[in-house]
Design an enzyme around this catalytic site. Structure first.
Site, PDB file in Angstrom:
ATOM      1  CG  ASP A  42      -2.193   0.854   0.984  1.00 30.31           C
ATOM      2  OD1 ASP A  42      -3.248   0.275   0.658  1.00 30.31           O
ATOM      3  OD2 ASP A  42      -2.117   2.108   1.095  1.00 30.31           O
ATOM      4  CG  ASN A  95      -7.802  -3.872  -4.746  1.00 28.30           C
ATOM      5  OD1 ASN A  95      -8.970  -3.831  -5.136  1.00 28.30           O
ATOM      6  ND2 ASN A  95      -7.396  -3.336  -3.591  1.00 28.30           N
ATOM      7  CE1 TYR A 161     -12.105   4.460  -9.858  1.00 25.41           C
ATOM      8  CE2 TYR A 161     -14.221   3.871 -10.843  1.00 25.41           C
ATOM      9  CZ  TYR A 161     -13.218   3.627  -9.922  1.00 25.41           C
ATOM     10  OH  TYR A 161     -13.307   2.541  -9.072  1.00 25.41           O
ATOM     11  CB  ILE A 194     -17.523  -2.659  -2.537  1.00 28.80           C
ATOM     12  CG1 ILE A 194     -17.658  -3.393  -3.895  1.00 28.80           C
ATOM     13  CG2 ILE A 194     -17.188  -3.628  -1.415  1.00 28.80           C
ATOM     14  CD1 ILE A 194     -18.748  -4.427  -3.981  1.00 28.80           C
ATOM     15  CB  THR A 196     -14.385   0.247   0.652  1.00 27.77           C
ATOM     16  OG1 THR A 196     -14.550   1.249  -0.376  1.00 27.77           O
ATOM     17  CG2 THR A 196     -14.681  -1.124   0.094  1.00 27.77           C
TER      18      THR A 196
END
Ligand code: NAD
Length: 258
Positions: A42, A95, A161, A194, A196
């Protein structure tokens, strides 16, 4: 850590980017739950370390690496650290991603556009570029790249995006064809909305905005990170051995009627 294993990835090593939060963190934990050694990657060093600690506390093995996936040198260093620690690379979940502030195309700054492409598409390219040779050396492997519902439909206010996430599918399919015979299986996952931290930022934490998001989901709720993690683990398994170059949409029906 040995209870209720579905896939049993003991002896395998998984590399997960964007693993400090959300979908990446849940998938990193799921790989570890299945016995895999996990490289927790990350931009946030503290976040990566926190996920790695969670894995270790559950009896798994993890390596936390700070890495900006939009920087090819960072990616190379992270993969070298992974090989040094675990000696192999079997699975990669590329991801890591960033959202785009809502804006119509003419109002998107050049900087926003380029940053979105560099992280969301470039990051996947750099990861695959350096992961594939390591997997070929292993005799095979499986890669899953995170696209999005925004990878299969256009969305007003999300041009950069959408461009990046459509690009992820093109890159995934092309690479999948190139390495299919070498035992490196490459697929993409396209999550719907989702629950998150990314969606928390998008809704700015207001109940009204959250309801608006839920209204876009035919299933009547947001998706859970586990529901994407399950798809990723399945795609990496031998059971999915004939699945190559797919963009698997897991979205509560969001794009089914479009
Ligand atoms: P999140 O913001 O909750 O987590 C993303 C993680 O990626 C963070 O820990 C962040 O630090 C990390 N990251 C960001 N830029 C990075 C970089 N340059 N290098 C390394 N790490 C970086 O997001 P999430 O909702 O878990 O999303 C994960 C992926 O799923 C993203 O690619 C996102 O575009 C995609 N996605 C999410 C949704 C959703 O509804 N949440 C829907 C479709 C697709």
């Amino acid at each position: 850590m040995t209870t209720h294993r579905k896939w049993n990835y003991e002896g395998k090593a998984a590399f997960v980017t964007g693993a400090a939060n959300g979908i990446g963190q849940t998938t990193a934990l799921a790989f570890a739950q299945e016995g895999a050694d996990v490289v927790v990657v990350d931009l946030s060093e503290d976040g990566a370390k926190a996920t790695a600690r969670m894995i270790e506390e559950q009896g798994g093995r993890a390596l936390a690496v700070r890495c900006d996936v939009s920087n090819p040198e960072d990616v190379q260093v992270a993969l070298a650290a992974a090989i040094e620690k675990f000696g192999r690379l079997d699975f990669a979940f590329n991801n890591a991603g960033i959202e785009q502030p809502l804006a119509y195309t003419a109002d998107v700054s050049v900087e926003t556009f380029e940053r979105n492409l560099r992280v969301n598409l470039g990051g996947v390219f750099y990861c695959m570029k350096y992961q594939i040779p390591l997997m070929l050396k292993n005799g095979g492997g499986a890669i899953v790249n995170t696209s999005s519902g925004a990878g299969v439909v256009g969305i007003r206010g999300q041009g950069a995006y959408c461009a990046a996430k459509h690009g992820v599918i093109g890159l995934t399919k092309s690479a999948a064809l190139e390495y299919a015979k070498d035992g490196v299986r490459i697929n993409a996952v396209c999550p719907g909305i989702i629950d998150t931290p990314m969606i928390g930022r998008f809704t700015q934490g207001t109940e009204e905005n959250r309801k608006r998001m839920i209204a876009q989901e035919p299933i009547g709720r947001l998706g859970r990170p586990e529901e994407i993690a399950n798809t990723v683990l399945w795609l990496c398994s031998d059971v999915a051995g004939f699945a190559i170059g797919h963009a698997v949409v897991v979205d509560g029906g969001q794009t089914a009627g479009l």
